[in-house]
Write a protein that holds these residues in place. Structure first.
Motif, PDB file in Angstrom:
ATOM      1  N   MET A   8      18.185  19.748  90.320  1.00 21.55           N
ATOM      2  CA  MET A   8      19.475  19.571  90.176  1.00 21.55           C
ATOM      3  C   MET A   8      19.441  17.891  89.759  1.00 21.55           C
ATOM      4  N   ASN A   9      20.376  17.513  88.717  1.00 25.25           N
ATOM      5  CA  ASN A   9      20.082  16.034  88.613  1.00 25.25           C
ATOM      6  C   ASN A   9      21.213  15.433  89.655  1.00 25.25           C
ATOM      7  N   GLN A  10      21.157  13.951  89.449  1.00 26.63           N
ATOM      8  CA  GLN A  10      21.757  13.351  90.318  1.00 26.63           C
ATOM      9  C   GLN A  10      23.310  13.407  90.411  1.00 26.63           C
ATOM     10  N   SER A  11      23.644  13.310  89.090  1.00 24.32           N
ATOM     11  CA  SER A  11      25.200  13.338  89.043  1.00 24.32           C
ATOM     12  C   SER A  11      25.951  14.647  89.360  1.00 24.32           C
ATOM     13  N   ALA A  12      24.886  15.952  89.259  1.00 15.05           N
ATOM     14  CA  ALA A  12      25.485  17.004  89.356  1.00 15.05           C
ATOM     15  C   ALA A  12      25.607  17.124  90.944  1.00 15.05           C
ATOM     16  N   GLN A  13      24.410  16.481  91.571  1.00  9.36           N
ATOM     17  CA  GLN A  13      24.458  16.485  92.838  1.00  9.36           C
ATOM     18  C   GLN A  13      25.685  15.649  93.684  1.00  9.36           C
ATOM     19  N   ASP A  14      26.023  14.514  92.944  1.00  6.47           N
ATOM     20  CA  ASP A  14      26.832  13.914  93.464  1.00  6.47           C
ATOM     21  C   ASP A  14      28.391  14.511  93.687  1.00  6.47           C
ATOM     22  N   LEU A  15      28.471  15.540  92.830  1.00  2.00           N
ATOM     23  CA  LEU A  15      29.851  16.491  92.574  1.00  2.00           C
ATOM     24  C   LEU A  15      29.959  17.183  93.809  1.00  2.00           C
ATOM     25  N   VAL A  16      28.881  17.524  94.569  1.00  2.00           N
ATOM     26  CA  VAL A  16      28.889  18.478  95.786  1.00  2.00           C
ATOM     27  C   VAL A  16      29.567  17.809  96.827  1.00  2.00           C
ATOM     28  N   PRO A  17      30.613  18.576  97.307  1.00  2.00           N
ATOM     29  CA  PRO A  17      31.276  18.035  98.474  1.00  2.00           C
ATOM     30  C   PRO A  17      30.584  17.654  99.780  1.00  2.00           C
ATOM     31  N   VAL A  35      31.774  24.850 111.058  1.00  2.00           N
ATOM     32  CA  VAL A  35      32.486  24.413 109.957  1.00  2.00           C
ATOM     33  C   VAL A  35      31.597  24.975 108.662  1.00  2.00           C
ATOM     34  N   ALA A  36      30.376  24.743 108.779  1.00  2.00           N
ATOM     35  CA  ALA A  36      29.580  25.107 107.782  1.00  2.00           C
ATOM     36  C   ALA A  36      29.525  26.718 107.573  1.00  2.00           C
ATOM     37  N   GLN A  37      29.474  27.245 108.724  1.00  4.69           N
ATOM     38  CA  GLN A  37      29.630  28.972 108.594  1.00  4.69           C
ATOM     39  C   GLN A  37      30.778  29.569 108.081  1.00  4.69           C
ATOM     40  N   VAL A  38      32.056  28.722 108.371  1.00  2.00           N
ATOM     41  CA  VAL A  38      33.235  29.278 107.978  1.00  2.00           C
ATOM     42  C   VAL A  38      33.494  29.121 106.543  1.00  2.00           C
ATOM     43  N   LEU A  39      32.760  27.716 106.042  1.00  2.00           N
ATOM     44  CA  LEU A  39      33.031  27.592 104.603  1.00  2.00           C
ATOM     45  C   LEU A  39      31.819  28.002 103.746  1.00  2.00           C
ATOM     46  N   GLY A  40      30.774  28.665 104.345  1.00  2.00           N
ATOM     47  CA  GLY A  40      29.676  28.994 103.493  1.00  2.00           C
ATOM     48  C   GLY A  40      28.990  27.993 103.066  1.00  2.00           C
ATOM     49  N   TRP A  41      28.941  26.808 103.517  1.00  2.00           N
ATOM     50  CA  TRP A  41      28.422  25.616 102.976  1.00  2.00           C
ATOM     51  C   TRP A  41      26.797  25.407 103.620  1.00  2.00           C
ATOM     52  N   HIS A  42      25.861  24.516 103.128  1.00  3.14           N
ATOM     53  CA  HIS A  42      24.830  24.165 103.990  1.00  3.14           C
ATOM     54  C   HIS A  42      25.027  23.234 105.197  1.00  3.14           C
ATOM     55  N   TYR A  43      24.014  23.096 105.901  1.00  7.56           N
ATOM     56  CA  TYR A  43      24.188  22.376 107.255  1.00  7.56           C
ATOM     57  C   TYR A  43      22.759  21.425 107.511  1.00  7.56           C
ATOM     58  N   LEU A  44      23.270  20.178 107.703  1.00  4.22           N
ATOM     59  CA  LEU A  44      22.312  19.212 107.906  1.00  4.22           C
ATOM     60  C   LEU A  44      22.342  18.746 109.310  1.00  4.22           C
ATOM     61  N   ASP A  45      21.314  19.037 110.272  1.00  2.00           N
ATOM     62  CA  ASP A  45      21.232  18.404 111.594  1.00  2.00           C
ATOM     63  C   ASP A  45      20.203  17.128 111.461  1.00  2.00           C
ATOM     64  N   SER A  46      20.855  15.885 111.043  1.00  2.00           N
ATOM     65  CA  SER A  46      20.040  14.989 110.765  1.00  2.00           C
ATOM     66  C   SER A  46      19.046  14.423 111.983  1.00  2.00           C
ATOM     67  N   GLY A  47      19.888  14.877 113.111  1.00  2.00           N
ATOM     68  CA  GLY A  47      19.195  14.260 114.443  1.00  2.00           C
ATOM     69  C   GLY A  47      17.935  15.276 114.707  1.00  2.00           C
ATOM     70  N   ALA A  48      17.977  16.696 114.218  1.00  2.00           N
ATOM     71  CA  ALA A  48      16.693  17.131 114.252  1.00  2.00           C
ATOM     72  C   ALA A  48      15.715  16.815 113.455  1.00  2.00           C
ATOM     73  N   PRO A  67      27.494  25.300  97.490  1.00  2.00           N
ATOM     74  CA  PRO A  67      28.614  24.669  97.185  1.00  2.00           C
ATOM     75  C   PRO A  67      29.192  23.600  97.875  1.00  2.00           C
ATOM     76  N   GLY A  68      28.552  23.334  98.972  1.00  2.00           N
ATOM     77  CA  GLY A  68      28.920  21.796  99.698  1.00  2.00           C
ATOM     78  C   GLY A  68      27.944  21.663 101.101  1.00  2.00           C
ATOM     79  N   LEU A  69      28.068  20.740 101.736  1.00  2.00           N
ATOM     80  CA  LEU A  69      27.252  20.261 102.719  1.00  2.00           C
ATOM     81  C   LEU A  69      28.148  19.867 103.980  1.00  2.00           C
ATOM     82  N   VAL A  70      27.953  20.354 105.298  1.00  2.00           N
ATOM     83  CA  VAL A  70      28.257  19.604 106.405  1.00  2.00           C
ATOM     84  C   VAL A  70      27.210  19.062 107.115  1.00  2.00           C
TER      85      VAL A  70
END
Ligand code: DC
Length: 196
Positions: free
Chosen positions: A1-10, A29-42, A124-127
């Motif tokens: 995925m190129n950078q500009s396409a990635q920047d459009l992902v909410p 929230v990620a589960q309800v929206l069907g979006w990806h989830y990032l736990d950066s603390g992990a 489709p998106g990231l929380v």
């Protein structure tokens, strides 16, 4: 995925201090929206665990950054794997959380984790939850939330979580450690914990 396409992902960015409930909210929230989830603390916890296990000093900035560039953690459903080992529970230990806060003060280490974190931004998106999601990693997030609670209620929350996972813990110790961790996360020079 190129950078500009990635920047459009909410992106929805949820930052806050430890045990504020941001992880639980972000996951739901990620589960309800069907979006990806990032736990950066992990990610910081994984580097801390790898450092503790590999006897890398928590103040050896370049060695920690090298370690961070080398690791390839895998997130599968609720599991976290490192080198085919299940470290889901190990990274939740209080000792590892405290070590994560200590390694997280190093700019080189933080830089080494930037691309890994941005890589989670996929349709489709990231929380994303953490300390600097809205300020540094995803400054263009569509929604930015800073979630906090009193130190006392966070200590109680952490106590419940740890006991539920089979770790032993005392609320008074947790409260002291949590305040120490808040102080370090808020006062570090690079990407301190603060609302965007
Ligand atoms: O959210 P947590 O308790 O799992 O995070 C553990 C430590 O990692 C936290 O004390 C500071 C660090 N951290 C960070 O510096 N930046 C992030 N985006 C997430 C966590």
């Amino acid at each position: 995925m190129n950078q500009s396409a990635q920047d459009l992902v909410p992106v929805i960015a949820i930052d806050g201090p430890t045990a504020s409930g941001k992880g639980t909210v972000a996951q739901r929230v990620a589960q309800v929206l069907g979006w990806h989830y990032l736990d950066s603390g992990a990610l910081y916890r994984i580097v801390a665990l790898a450092a503790l296990r590999g006897h890398v000093a928590l103040d050896h900035e370049s060695a920690l950054a090298q370690l961070a560039r080398k690791i390839t953690p895998r997130f599968e459903q609720d599991r976290v794997l490192l080198d085919h080992q299940d470290i889901t529970l190990a990274i939740r230990a209080e000792q590892v959380g405290a070590a994560a806060s200590r390694v997280a003060v190093h700019p080189q280490l933080r830089q080494a984790l930037v691309e890994l974190q941005r890589g989670f931004r996929r349709p489709p998106g990231l929380v994303a939850d953490g300390r600097d999601m809205a300020t540094v990693i995803f400054p263009d997030a569509a929604l930015k939330i800073f979630l906090t609670a009193t130190a006392e209620s966070r200590a109680q929350r952490r106590h419940k979580q740890l006991i539920g996972k089979g770790f032993s813990a005392m609320i008074s110790d947790l409260l002291r450690d949590l305040k120490e961790r808040d102080g370090r996360d808020e006062s570090r020079e690079v990407a301190p914990l603060r609302p965007s």
